[in-house]
Design a protein around this motif. Structure first.
Motif, PDB file in Angstrom:
ATOM      1  N   GLN A 194       0.465  13.892   4.525  1.00 57.97           N
ATOM      2  CA  GLN A 194      -0.316  13.407   3.702  1.00 57.97           C
ATOM      3  C   GLN A 194      -1.240  14.298   3.639  1.00 57.97           C
ATOM      4  O   GLN A 194      -1.953  14.612   1.989  1.00 57.97           O
ATOM      5  N   ILE A 195      -2.027  14.711   4.534  1.00 59.82           N
ATOM      6  CA  ILE A 195      -3.445  16.012   3.579  1.00 59.82           C
ATOM      7  C   ILE A 195      -2.650  17.127   2.888  1.00 59.82           C
ATOM      8  O   ILE A 195      -3.684  17.483   2.045  1.00 59.82           O
ATOM      9  N   THR A 246       1.174  13.666   9.259  1.00 60.62           N
ATOM     10  CA  THR A 246      -0.459  13.465   8.526  1.00 60.62           C
ATOM     11  C   THR A 246      -0.398  14.228   8.168  1.00 60.62           C
ATOM     12  O   THR A 246      -0.950  14.570   7.173  1.00 60.62           O
ATOM     13  N   HIS A 303      -7.342  16.221  12.735  1.00 67.99           N
ATOM     14  CA  HIS A 303      -7.839  15.003  12.103  1.00 67.99           C
ATOM     15  C   HIS A 303      -7.534  13.810  13.259  1.00 67.99           C
ATOM     16  O   HIS A 303      -6.703  14.102  14.496  1.00 67.99           O
ATOM     17  N   ARG A 311       0.463  -0.658   0.117  1.00 68.71           N
ATOM     18  CA  ARG A 311       0.086  -0.048   0.062  1.00 68.71           C
ATOM     19  C   ARG A 311       1.103   1.588  -0.154  1.00 68.71           C
ATOM     20  O   ARG A 311       0.058   2.488  -0.187  1.00 68.71           O
ATOM     21  N   PHE A 325      -7.303   9.867  14.317  1.00 68.41           N
ATOM     22  CA  PHE A 325      -7.347   7.833  14.208  1.00 68.41           C
ATOM     23  C   PHE A 325      -8.519   7.473  14.587  1.00 68.41           C
ATOM     24  O   PHE A 325      -7.511   7.208  16.218  1.00 68.41           O
ATOM     25  N   LEU A 380      -3.393  12.845  -0.443  1.00 68.46           N
ATOM     26  CA  LEU A 380      -2.774  11.472   0.145  1.00 68.46           C
ATOM     27  C   LEU A 380      -4.499  10.835   1.448  1.00 68.46           C
ATOM     28  O   LEU A 380      -4.570  10.029   1.058  1.00 68.46           O
ATOM     29  N   ILE A 381      -4.222  11.665   2.243  1.00 71.65           N
ATOM     30  CA  ILE A 381      -5.550  11.099   3.091  1.00 71.65           C
ATOM     31  C   ILE A 381      -6.183  12.313   3.062  1.00 71.65           C
ATOM     32  O   ILE A 381      -6.277  14.707   2.852  1.00 71.65           O
ATOM     33  N   ASP A 382      -7.489  13.097   3.696  1.00 71.57           N
ATOM     34  CA  ASP A 382      -8.945  13.886   3.552  1.00 71.57           C
ATOM     35  C   ASP A 382      -8.613  14.119   5.089  1.00 71.57           C
ATOM     36  O   ASP A 382      -8.994  13.760   5.791  1.00 71.57           O
ATOM     37  N   ARG A 419      -0.208   6.911  -6.072  1.00 75.88           N
ATOM     38  CA  ARG A 419      -1.404   8.031  -5.852  1.00 75.88           C
ATOM     39  C   ARG A 419      -0.806   9.685  -6.329  1.00 75.88           C
ATOM     40  O   ARG A 419      -1.219  10.670  -6.242  1.00 75.88           O
ATOM     41  N   ALA A 441      -0.106   3.949  -2.448  1.00 72.19           N
ATOM     42  CA  ALA A 441       0.384   5.554  -2.073  1.00 72.19           C
ATOM     43  C   ALA A 441       1.378   6.525  -3.133  1.00 72.19           C
ATOM     44  O   ALA A 441       0.991   8.125  -3.568  1.00 72.19           O
TER      45      ALA A 441
END
Lengths: 269, 244
Positions: free
Chosen positions: B46-47, B43, B10, A157, B12, B51-53, A164, A161
């Protein structure tokens, strides 16, 4: 030019590695010969005798037709089971719900003995090629399914990523990240499927009296023509060896060259 | 402004990582995001990189394209170094010949030799792999680059080389960068501005604009700055291992 030479280098090395495999096969032939000398021609015809019988059969039009029939059935069964099993396995690997749904289904399919499928298929398809094809598909579908499922489920994964982060679309991620990883799960499944496709086809043909090599085997047994029986077995094994080492292994070898690159010196060749 | 994070938060599995974090990234600016491990630096990155919301808040990006350099090289083991560098270009649908040329140019910039380009990642050393990852990020001509502790696994000497490489690339290609690190000396060396992330969900607890330009600060001044900050309560968490 450079690529052509590299390809020739690879072909040469692949063919050369065949010597090791041939040595293994000749060991089997030696044991076979020993068995023949112990029990005589009626119980176990000699390898040479069998090879002569194969050469004689190869001249026979009816036998060539039977062999082609079996090859077509085994090939169709293999293609269908690999296609359906792999696609379903990939879908199940991506979707947790599909995996939960399909896993018990596969266990059920796996739990039904192949011989029962033959009986059912006989009722459904009659004494035709369909019986053999269906038995192959049902018997070996779960293997490809499990391969596809495990391949997708264990994909890296972090690499996904990474892909992506470069805005790679789902198809490109499947092609460049997931499929190359899945190859190492799918090929063992596919080689097992190919091997069992030949076996199951001959078995189904023998039991359903649907012609092909299995039908030939049934009549040779009825006539107590032992050299013919061993010759048919040899032809079937030959077909299985051919699909594995002339078709599947070269593709795998080509696709997994990067793995060889990671091996330390000395292990390489 | 290239990037604006507006009051993002954020969590988790229900456990808040940070709340109300506001951060912006100017044109051609390198911002170092520092903080103790586990405080949510990655994090935030990545936001920012999409890559993450985020659970709360807004992310506004005012740029054409970005690239990420991860902590691990994350090279595809089945592609050669050349194809790995060209991966982002392939995702953009650029032709093979063009990809090759661009990959070779970027490889030379990060100090990879032409003969290494046909090797698979398994045949490259750790430093060469991370160089390849940097070249892959730069190959797409990004306007913003996200670095997620990219040099933690390389030795001190090589780390300097790679830092200099990024400083030079930023000055040349005029990209903005968000550089996540837990190494304050590294942050002081290559950033225009440093922001400190709290490890108690308080968002950003300190912000310092560094004098001079990245790459012009000598080792003495970097050392003195880090020493001076060691006594600063805002940076205390970075130096105090017992708080974890």
């Amino acid at each position: 030019m450079r690529h052509g030479l590299a390809f020739l280098d690879w072909v040469g090395r692949y063919l050369w590695s065949g010597w090791a495999g041939a040595a293994g096969l000749f060991c089997i032939a030696a044991a076979w010969q020993a068995g023949h000398e112990l029990y005589g021609s009626f119980i176990l015809p000699a390898p040479l005798e069998t090879v002569r019988e194969v050469a004689k059969l190869a001249q026979d039009e009816a036998f060539r037709y039977a062999a082609r029939e079996t090859a077509e059935r085994a090939g169709l069964g293999f293609a269908l089971s690999v296609l359906i099993g792999t696609v379903a396995g990939i879908a199940a690997g991506y979707s947790f719900a599909a995996m939960r749904l399909m896993r018990p289904v596969v266990t059920v399919i796996l739990g039904v003995p192949p011989i029962a499928w033959i009986v059912l298929a006989l009722i459904w398809f009659g004494a035709s090629g369909g019986t053999a094809v269906m038995t192959v598909v049902v018997a070996s579908l779960p293997i490809s399914f499990a391969g596809g499922l495990e391949g997708v489920a264990t994909r890296d994964r972090t690499l996904d990523a990474m892909a992506r982060s470069f805005d790679a679309g789902p198809f490109m991620r499947l092609r460049t990240v997931t499929v190359p990883h899945m190859i190492s799960y799918l090929f063992p499944a596919w080689t097992t499927t190919a091997g069992s496709a030949w076996k199951v086809t001959v078995m189904a043909e023998l039991l359903s009296n649907a012609g092909g090599l299995g039908g030939d085997l049934a009549s040779a047994r009825a006539l107590f023509d032992i050299p013919r029986v061993t010759a048919i077995v040899l032809v079937t094994v030959g077909f299985a060896l051919l699909t594995e080492y002339a078709l599947l292994q070269p593709i795998r070898n080509r696709l997994e060259q990067w793995r060889e690159a990671g091996q330390p010196w000395g292990v390489k060749r | 402004m290239r990037l604006e994070l507006d009051r993002i938060g954020h969590a988790f599995l229900g456990r808040a990582v940070f709340e109300d974090l506001t951060l912006s990234l100017g044109d051609g600016e390198i911002v170092a995001l520092v903080g103790p491990s586990g405080c949510g630096k990655t994090t935030v990155l990545q936001i920012a990189a999409g890559l993450i919301d985020p659970l709360r808040g807004r992310v506004r990006r005012h740029y054409g394209g970005h690239a990420v350099v991860f902590q691990e090289p994350r090279l595809l083991p089945w592609l050669t170094a050349r194809d790995n560098i060209a991966y982002g270009l392939a995702a953009r649908g650029i032709s093979k010949a063009e990809r090759r040329a661009m990959a070779e140019r970027r490889a030379a910039e990060v100090g990879l030799l032409a003969r290494d380009l046909d090797k698979y990642p398994a045949e490259l050393s750790g430093g060469m792999r991370q160089r390849t990852a940097v070249a892959r990020a730069l190959a797409v001509d990004p306007e913003t680059v996200y670095f997620d502790e990219p040099f933690t696994a390389v030795d001190v000497g090589l780390r300097r080389v790679l830092q200099d490489l990024i400083i030079a690339a930023c000055a040349r290609d005029k990209f903005s960068a968000l550089f996540v690190t837990h190494d304050l000396a590294e942050a002081v060396r290559l950033a225009h501005r440093i922001v400190v992330l709290s490890d108690r969900q308080e968002g950003i607890v300190a912000e310092r604009i560094l004098p001079g330009m990245p790459g012009e600060r000598d080792d003495r001044s970097v050392f003195d700055t880090v020493q001076a900050w060691a006594k600063d309560p805002a940076f205390a968490a970075l130096f105090d291992g017992d708080r974890q």
